[in-house]
Design a protein around this motif. Structure first.
Motif, PDB file in Angstrom:
ATOM      1  N   HIS A 139      -3.865 -14.401  11.329  1.00 31.13           N
ATOM      2  CA  HIS A 139      -4.688 -15.513  10.518  1.00 31.13           C
ATOM      3  C   HIS A 139      -5.495 -16.315  10.584  1.00 31.13           C
ATOM      4  O   HIS A 139      -6.628 -16.848   9.845  1.00 31.13           O
ATOM      5  CB  HIS A 139      -3.057 -17.020  10.790  1.00 31.13           C
ATOM      6  CG  HIS A 139      -1.844 -16.020   9.757  1.00 31.13           C
ATOM      7  ND1 HIS A 139      -1.797 -16.096   8.662  1.00 31.13           N
ATOM      8  CD2 HIS A 139      -0.814 -15.635  10.354  1.00 31.13           C
ATOM      9  CE1 HIS A 139      -0.884 -15.568   8.069  1.00 31.13           C
ATOM     10  NE2 HIS A 139       0.158 -15.490   9.393  1.00 31.13           N
ATOM     11  N   ALA A 140      -5.677 -16.274  12.147  1.00 33.22           N
ATOM     12  CA  ALA A 140      -6.899 -16.885  12.540  1.00 33.22           C
ATOM     13  C   ALA A 140      -8.287 -16.339  12.279  1.00 33.22           C
ATOM     14  O   ALA A 140      -9.408 -16.299  11.730  1.00 33.22           O
ATOM     15  CB  ALA A 140      -6.893 -17.389  14.277  1.00 33.22           C
ATOM     16  N   ARG A 163     -12.409 -14.414   5.765  1.00 34.43           N
ATOM     17  CA  ARG A 163     -12.342 -14.898   4.392  1.00 34.43           C
ATOM     18  C   ARG A 163     -12.965 -16.349   4.009  1.00 34.43           C
ATOM     19  O   ARG A 163     -13.891 -16.307   3.308  1.00 34.43           O
ATOM     20  CB  ARG A 163     -10.918 -14.565   3.734  1.00 34.43           C
ATOM     21  CG  ARG A 163     -10.625 -15.001   2.700  1.00 34.43           C
ATOM     22  CD  ARG A 163     -11.277 -13.716   0.972  1.00 34.43           C
ATOM     23  NE  ARG A 163     -11.041 -14.158  -0.405  1.00 34.43           N
ATOM     24  CZ  ARG A 163     -12.342 -14.492  -0.712  1.00 34.43           C
ATOM     25  NH1 ARG A 163     -12.867 -14.908  -0.694  1.00 34.43           N
ATOM     26  NH2 ARG A 163     -11.909 -14.952  -2.225  1.00 34.43           N
ATOM     27  N   GLY A 164     -12.347 -17.261   4.929  1.00 32.54           N
ATOM     28  CA  GLY A 164     -12.746 -18.679   4.368  1.00 32.54           C
ATOM     29  C   GLY A 164     -14.290 -18.694   4.725  1.00 32.54           C
ATOM     30  O   GLY A 164     -14.702 -19.508   4.639  1.00 32.54           O
ATOM     31  N   PHE A 165     -14.976 -18.201   5.848  1.00 31.70           N
ATOM     32  CA  PHE A 165     -16.355 -18.540   6.353  1.00 31.70           C
ATOM     33  C   PHE A 165     -17.053 -17.056   6.106  1.00 31.70           C
ATOM     34  O   PHE A 165     -18.064 -17.287   4.937  1.00 31.70           O
ATOM     35  CB  PHE A 165     -16.203 -18.430   7.959  1.00 31.70           C
ATOM     36  CG  PHE A 165     -15.364 -20.415   8.076  1.00 31.70           C
ATOM     37  CD1 PHE A 165     -15.750 -21.702   7.714  1.00 31.70           C
ATOM     38  CD2 PHE A 165     -14.119 -19.654   8.920  1.00 31.70           C
ATOM     39  CE1 PHE A 165     -15.473 -22.372   8.020  1.00 31.70           C
ATOM     40  CE2 PHE A 165     -13.734 -20.643   8.431  1.00 31.70           C
ATOM     41  CZ  PHE A 165     -13.509 -22.187   9.032  1.00 31.70           C
ATOM     42  N   ARG A 195      -9.509  -9.031   2.113  1.00 25.31           N
ATOM     43  CA  ARG A 195      -8.019  -9.862   1.836  1.00 25.31           C
ATOM     44  C   ARG A 195      -7.082  -8.719   2.237  1.00 25.31           C
ATOM     45  O   ARG A 195      -5.754  -8.446   3.344  1.00 25.31           O
ATOM     46  CB  ARG A 195      -7.439 -10.705   1.035  1.00 25.31           C
ATOM     47  CG  ARG A 195      -8.016 -12.346   1.019  1.00 25.31           C
ATOM     48  CD  ARG A 195      -7.476 -13.057  -0.131  1.00 25.31           C
ATOM     49  NE  ARG A 195      -7.321 -11.980  -1.830  1.00 25.31           N
ATOM     50  CZ  ARG A 195      -8.779 -12.844  -2.607  1.00 25.31           C
ATOM     51  NH1 ARG A 195      -9.394 -13.886  -1.866  1.00 25.31           N
ATOM     52  NH2 ARG A 195      -8.868 -12.359  -3.697  1.00 25.31           N
ATOM     53  N   SER A 196      -7.493  -7.668   1.665  1.00 26.04           N
ATOM     54  CA  SER A 196      -6.810  -6.473   2.480  1.00 26.04           C
ATOM     55  C   SER A 196      -6.978  -5.947   3.252  1.00 26.04           C
ATOM     56  O   SER A 196      -6.417  -5.089   3.854  1.00 26.04           O
ATOM     57  CB  SER A 196      -6.605  -4.982   0.468  1.00 26.04           C
ATOM     58  OG  SER A 196      -5.994  -5.567  -0.397  1.00 26.04           O
ATOM     59  N   TYR A 197      -8.337  -5.282   3.540  1.00 24.76           N
ATOM     60  CA  TYR A 197      -8.602  -5.029   4.738  1.00 24.76           C
ATOM     61  C   TYR A 197      -8.094  -6.091   6.121  1.00 24.76           C
ATOM     62  O   TYR A 197      -8.331  -4.899   7.501  1.00 24.76           O
ATOM     63  CB  TYR A 197     -10.019  -4.374   4.966  1.00 24.76           C
ATOM     64  CG  TYR A 197     -10.347  -3.118   4.076  1.00 24.76           C
ATOM     65  CD1 TYR A 197      -9.810  -1.998   4.962  1.00 24.76           C
ATOM     66  CD2 TYR A 197     -10.984  -2.909   2.600  1.00 24.76           C
ATOM     67  CE1 TYR A 197     -10.489  -0.735   4.122  1.00 24.76           C
ATOM     68  CE2 TYR A 197     -10.934  -1.874   1.563  1.00 24.76           C
ATOM     69  CZ  TYR A 197     -10.966  -0.074   3.235  1.00 24.76           C
ATOM     70  OH  TYR A 197     -10.883   0.789   2.215  1.00 24.76           O
ATOM     71  N   ILE A 251     -17.033  -5.783   7.931  1.00 28.22           N
ATOM     72  CA  ILE A 251     -16.487  -7.114   7.963  1.00 28.22           C
ATOM     73  C   ILE A 251     -15.534  -7.582   8.477  1.00 28.22           C
ATOM     74  O   ILE A 251     -15.820  -8.195   9.630  1.00 28.22           O
ATOM     75  CB  ILE A 251     -17.423  -8.450   6.887  1.00 28.22           C
ATOM     76  CG1 ILE A 251     -18.773  -7.514   6.575  1.00 28.22           C
ATOM     77  CG2 ILE A 251     -17.025  -9.178   7.148  1.00 28.22           C
ATOM     78  CD1 ILE A 251     -19.876  -8.547   5.276  1.00 28.22           C
ATOM     79  N   THR A 252     -15.092  -6.889   8.197  1.00 30.69           N
ATOM     80  CA  THR A 252     -13.231  -7.596   8.664  1.00 30.69           C
ATOM     81  C   THR A 252     -13.254  -6.496   9.694  1.00 30.69           C
ATOM     82  O   THR A 252     -12.223  -7.001  10.303  1.00 30.69           O
ATOM     83  CB  THR A 252     -12.013  -7.117   7.454  1.00 30.69           C
ATOM     84  OG1 THR A 252     -12.455  -6.041   6.758  1.00 30.69           O
ATOM     85  CG2 THR A 252     -12.835  -8.119   6.263  1.00 30.69           C
TER      86      THR A 252
END
Length: 152
Positions: A30-31, A37-39, A67-69, A115-116
């Motif tokens: 979650h972090a 996604r958030g930043f 959000r998927s990756y 990125i993810t």
């Protein structure tokens, strides 16, 4: 996909004998998702403002793909490729649907995946090898502690 990855983590790490053994995995999941996604993704979308195939704005990078990756890469880094393969296929399909709907280019999807991946690499420790980079949480009699350990 976050809820499925959360359930996957609990299934693999919940141990009734060891209090809060599962907390590090969920914290890392979650972090890392909040950071990616958030930043990162949101800031890039606002600053680059690439035109979408359908004429809209903020195409690059894809938030849906991110959000998927991110959960897929988290499962990959935490549990290995065999457990991550279905998640990676689902994330790729999600990216395909965004391209097919003319909302993104493949470069937007690839950027989100890259990125993810990088964020997950630095936020997630392997369940088998705690010497990897990790973001951790602990619970004790005095309260809650958070830790980030980055090893080269």
């Amino acid at each position: 996909m976050m809820w499925i990855a959360s359930a996957h983590t609990l299934f693999n790490e919940y141990d009734a004998e060891e209090d809060w053994a599962w907390a590090n995995g969920l914290t890392q999941l979650h972090a890392g998702a909040a950071v990616s996604r958030g930043f990162v993704i949101t800031r890039l979308k606002r600053n680059i403002d690439k035109t979408r195939p359908d004429g809209g704005g903020q195409s690059f990078p894809s938030g849906h793909a991110a959000r998927s990756y991110y959960p897929a890469w988290y499962i990959y880094h935490r549990y290995g490729f065999k457990q991550a393969a279905p998640y990676l296929l689902a994330a790729t399909y999600s990216g395909y649907t965004r391209v097919d709907a003319k909302r993104h280019y493949w470069s937007d999807i690839a950027a989100s995946a890259a990125i993810t991946y990088a964020i997950s690499h630095y936020m997630t420790s392997s369940a088998d090898d705690p010497a990897q980079p990790k973001f951790g949480v602990g619970f004790g009699g005095d309260g809650v502690w958070f830790n980030y350990d980055w090893r080269w």
